[in-house]
Design a protein around this motif. Structure first.
Motif, mmCIF file in Angstrom:
data_model
loop_
_atom_site.group_PDB
_atom_site.id
_atom_site.type_symbol
_atom_site.label_atom_id
_atom_site.label_comp_id
_atom_site.label_asym_id
_atom_site.label_seq_id
_atom_site.Cartn_x
_atom_site.Cartn_y
_atom_site.Cartn_z
ATOM 1 N N LEU A 1 0.822 -1.211 0.000
ATOM 2 C CA LEU A 1 0.000 0.000 0.000
ATOM 3 C C LEU A 1 0.855 1.258 0.000
ATOM 4 N N GLN A 2 2.054 1.154 0.565
ATOM 5 C CA GLN A 2 2.926 2.323 0.645
ATOM 6 C C GLN A 2 3.870 2.440 -0.548
ATOM 7 N N ASN A 3 3.868 1.397 -1.377
ATOM 8 C CA ASN A 3 4.798 1.371 -2.498
ATOM 9 C C ASN A 3 4.324 2.302 -3.605
ATOM 10 N N SER A 4 5.184 3.245 -3.967
ATOM 11 C CA SER A 4 4.805 4.201 -5.013
ATOM 12 C C SER A 4 5.173 3.687 -6.407
ATOM 13 N N GLY A 5 5.867 2.554 -6.476
ATOM 14 C CA GLY A 5 6.251 1.998 -7.772
ATOM 15 C C GLY A 5 5.081 1.288 -8.439
ATOM 16 N N ASP A 6 5.350 0.764 -9.628
ATOM 17 C CA ASP A 6 4.301 0.086 -10.390
ATOM 18 C C ASP A 6 4.843 -1.222 -10.954
ATOM 19 N N GLY A 7 5.540 -1.967 -10.135
ATOM 20 C CA GLY A 7 6.095 -3.242 -10.570
ATOM 21 C C GLY A 7 5.917 -4.283 -9.491
ATOM 22 N N ILE A 8 6.225 -5.534 -9.838
ATOM 23 C CA ILE A 8 6.077 -6.634 -8.896
ATOM 24 C C ILE A 8 7.374 -6.797 -8.117
ATOM 25 N N ASN A 9 7.259 -6.873 -6.816
ATOM 26 C CA ASN A 9 8.420 -7.052 -5.954
ATOM 27 C C ASN A 9 8.740 -8.543 -5.873
ATOM 28 N N TRP A 10 9.592 -9.004 -6.793
ATOM 29 C CA TRP A 10 9.861 -10.433 -6.879
ATOM 30 C C TRP A 10 10.716 -10.945 -5.732
ATOM 31 N N SER A 11 11.331 -10.045 -4.976
ATOM 32 C CA SER A 11 12.098 -10.513 -3.823
ATOM 33 C C SER A 11 11.194 -11.224 -2.814
ATOM 34 N N LEU A 12 9.908 -10.898 -2.836
ATOM 35 C CA LEU A 12 8.962 -11.592 -1.956
ATOM 36 C C LEU A 12 8.883 -13.068 -2.311
ATOM 37 N N ALA A 13 8.928 -13.378 -3.606
ATOM 38 C CA ALA A 13 8.883 -14.776 -4.021
ATOM 39 C C ALA A 13 10.107 -15.521 -3.508
ATOM 40 N N THR A 14 11.269 -14.868 -3.589
ATOM 41 C CA THR A 14 12.492 -15.503 -3.105
ATOM 42 C C THR A 14 12.408 -15.770 -1.607
ATOM 43 N N GLU A 15 11.971 -14.764 -0.854
ATOM 44 C CA GLU A 15 11.868 -14.920 0.598
ATOM 45 C C GLU A 15 10.873 -16.030 0.957
ATOM 46 N N GLN A 16 9.735 -16.029 0.264
ATOM 47 C CA GLN A 16 8.707 -17.027 0.546
ATOM 48 C C GLN A 16 9.212 -18.431 0.222
ATOM 49 N N ALA A 17 9.854 -18.587 -0.928
ATOM 50 C CA ALA A 17 10.342 -19.905 -1.345
ATOM 51 C C ALA A 17 11.413 -20.418 -0.380
ATOM 52 N N ARG A 18 12.344 -19.563 -0.032
ATOM 53 C CA ARG A 18 13.404 -19.983 0.890
ATOM 54 C C ARG A 18 12.824 -20.385 2.245
ATOM 55 N N ALA A 19 11.890 -19.571 2.751
ATOM 56 C CA ALA A 19 11.325 -19.857 4.062
ATOM 57 C C ALA A 19 10.588 -21.195 4.059
ATOM 58 N N LEU A 20 9.810 -21.455 3.015
ATOM 59 C CA LEU A 20 9.052 -22.699 2.953
ATOM 60 C C LEU A 20 9.987 -23.897 2.765
ATOM 61 N N ALA A 21 10.979 -23.750 1.884
ATOM 62 C CA ALA A 21 11.902 -24.854 1.636
ATOM 63 C C ALA A 21 12.714 -25.185 2.885
#
Length: 452
Positions: free
Chosen positions: A62-82
Motif C-alpha cells: 500500500l505504501q509502495n509508489s512503484g508500479d512493478g512486482i516485488n519479486w524478492s517476496l517470491a524468493t523470501e517465501q520460497a526460501r522460508a518454505l523450503a
C-alpha cells in the motif's frame, strides 16, 4: 518537514488515499473478510506466521509508489518454505554424493563425446535450490503476473460500484501492487514446494541454474527421498541421478543456443496468455467473504486463463517436442553410462513414472502459468535417439545438437528410419569455397574446454 512533503503522485483529489485507507482497514481486520481467509485464498498454508507475513507484505504494498512486482517476496517465501522441511546432510551423505558425481563424470565420458563441465557440480539444500532457480521461474511467470495485474485494474476501473467511483481514479496502481504481491508470494509458495521434490538443477527438463557455464546441481536430501521405498541401494540411486544431471548440464553447455531457444519459446508462449476479465468480473460479483476458497479454486484450476489459441497450441507442440528430444537424449546417454549398475533399468522406470505423473507443486505451477513442462513424446524420442546411436554411433548422434537446424523434429521422431538414412548418406566433401572459409575462420576444434 512533514507538512512540506508532497503527496504521492495520483493522490490529490482522485480518492486514492481514501481507497488506500479502506484497504488498511481490511488488513487490520476491521471488515467482514478475515485477512487469514485471504491467505487461504492465495493458496498459502493455514499458518499464523504465514498469514502475518502476507498481511505485512500487503501493508507494505500500500505504501509502495512503484508500479512493478516485488519479486524478492517470491524468493523470501520460497526460501522460508523450503527451509522448513530441510534436513542437513551428514558429512557421510555429502561425501557419498560427491563420489557419485566423480564416478558419473567418468562414466559419461564413455557414453558421449560431449565434453565435461568446466565448473564443479554443487550440492544444494532445498532452500539453496529455491533461491538458485527462482530467477528462471520468475522469467516464466512474469508475463502471467502482469496479465493478472492488468485484469484486476481493468475490472476495478470498469465495474466498480458507482458509489466507489470517486476513489477509483488512482486505485489502479494500488491494485497492481497488491495483486503483484499476492502473485509473487504464490509463486514463492510453488517454488518452495518444488524445492522439496526436485532432485537436481535439470529435474524439470529446463535449465534452471543461470550463468554462462552450465553447472550441475544435486539436492542430497531429495535424492535420498527419491530412493526410499524402491528397495534399491542408495549408492546406485545417487550414481544414476548424478549421471542424469551431468548429462543434462553437459548438453546445455555444449549446445550453447539451446537454453535461449527453449526459454524464448516458453516466454513467448507465456506472453500470449491473458486473464479472462469477464470471468474475473463474475468471480468478483459472486464473491462470498465467508468463502474465499472459491477465489483460490478459480486461480489454481486455471479457470481465469481462457482456452489456448491455435498459435499457442502450435507453440506448445514445438515446446513439447523440444523437451522430449532433450529428455530422450538424456535417457539414452544415461542408460549407456549406467549399464554397469545392476538396477539401472528399475531406476530409469521410476524416473519415467515420476516425471509422467508430476508432483503437486508442478501441477500448481502449470495452473499458475498455464504451461506444463512434461514432454508427452518422451518414449518415442528416446527410441529415436537409440536408433540413431545404433546406426551412426554416439558421435554422429551428438553432432545433431551442434546447430538448431540439425536437431530432429516431429517427423524424425515419427520415422527415425528417414533421419538415419540422411545421416548414413554422409555429408559431401568440402569444395574449395568451404575450405577457404574454414581456413579464414580457423579451426575451433581445439577450443573445447575440458574439466581440470
Amino acid at each position: 518537514m512533514a507538512e512540506n512533503t508532497p503527496a504521492p503522485e495520483g493522490d490529490e483529489g482522485d480518492g486514492t488515499e481514501e481507497f488506500r485507507e479502506m484497504l488498511r482497514e481490511f488488513l487490520a481486520g476491521n471488515t467482514e473478510l478475515d485477512p487469514a481467509k485471504l491467505a487461504a485464498a492465495a493458496g498459502l498454508p493455514d499458518d499464523p506466521e504465514m498469514v502475518q507475513r502476507l498481511i505485512g507484505q500487503l501493508q507494505q504494498a500500500l505504501q509502495n509508489s512503484g508500479d512493478g512486482i516485488n519479486w524478492s517476496l517470491a524468493t523470501e517465501q520460497a526460501r522460508a518454505l523450503a527451509a522448513r522441511s530441510a534436513v542437513p546432510s551428514t558429512p557421510a551423505e555429502r561425501s557419498g554424493m560427491e563420489q557419485a558425481l566423480h564416478v558419473a563424470a567418468l562414466w559419461l565420458d564413455e557414453a558421449t563425446s560431449i565434453s565435461s563441465l568446466t565448473v564443479e557440480p554443487v550440492l544444494l539444500t532445498r532452500a539453496g535450490w529455491a533461491e538458485a532457480t527462482l530467477p528462471v521461474w520468475i522469467q516464466l511467470a512474469e508475463p502471467v503476473a502482469n496479465s493478472i495485474a492488468n485484469a484486476l485494474t481493468q475490472v476495478l476501473e470498469e465495474h466498480a460500484p458507482e458509489e466507489l467511483g470517486a476513489m477509483m481514479g488512482g486505485a489502479g496502481k494500488l491494485m497492481r501492487n497488491i495483486g503483484g504481491t499476492l502473485f509473487a508470494m504464490q509463486l514463492g509458495q510453488v517454488v518452495g514446494q518444488l524445492a522439496g521434490e526436485a532432485v537436481s538443477g535439470g529435474d524439470v527438463g529446463i535449465p534452471l541454474l543461470d550463468g554462462e557455464n552450465r553447472q550441475a546441481a544435486l539436492v542430497p536430501q531429495n535424492v535420498d527421498d527419491f530412493g526410499r521405498g524402491l528397495d534399491i541401494p542408495a549408492d546406485e540411486i545417487r550414481l544414476y541421478l548424478a549421471v542424469r544431471e551431468l548429462a543434462h548440464a553437459r548438453l546445455f553447455r555444449h549446445a550453447k543456443w539451446l537454453r535461449l531457444h527453449l526459454l524464448t519459446q516458453i516466454t513467448d508462449f507465456a506472453r500470449g496468455l491473458h486473464i479472462d476479465s469477464a470471468r474475473l468480473q463474475e468471480l468478483a460479483a459472486d464473491f462470498d467473504p465467508q468463502n474465499p476458497e472459491q477465489l483460490r479454486d478459480a486461480v489454481t484450476s486455471g479457470a481465469l486463463i481462457p482456452p489456448k489459441t491455435d498459435d499457442q497450441l502450435a507453440a506448445l507442440g514445438r515446446l513439447e517436442t523440444m523437451l522430449a528430444l532433450i529428455e530422450g537424449w538424456v535417457d539414452v546417454v544415461t542408460a549407456a553410462a549406467t549399464s554397469r549398475l545392476p538396477r539401472s533399468v528399475a531406476i530409469a522406470e521410476s524416473v519415467r513414472r515420476r516425471r509422467a505423473a508430476g508432483g503437486p507443486a508442478e501441477s500448481a505451477f502449470s495452473t499458475l502459468v498455464g504451461l506444463e513442462l512434461r514432454p508427452r513424446r518422451l518414449r518415442e524420442a528416446a527410441a529415436m535417439w537409440q536408433a540413431v546411436t545404433d546406426a551412426v554411433g554416439a558421435d554422429g548422434r551428438d553432432d545433431l545438437w551442434s546447430h538448431p537446424d540439425l536437431v530432429p523434429g516431429d517427423a524424425d521422431i515419427d520415422s527415425p528410419a528417414s533421419l538415419i538414412a540422411r545421416l548414413s548418406a554422409g555429408t559431401p566433401e568440402p569444395d574449395d569455397v568451404d575450405r577457404a572459409l574454414e581456413e579464414l575462420l580457423g579451426d575451433t576444434s581445439g577450443d573445447r574446454p575440458h574439466e581440470e
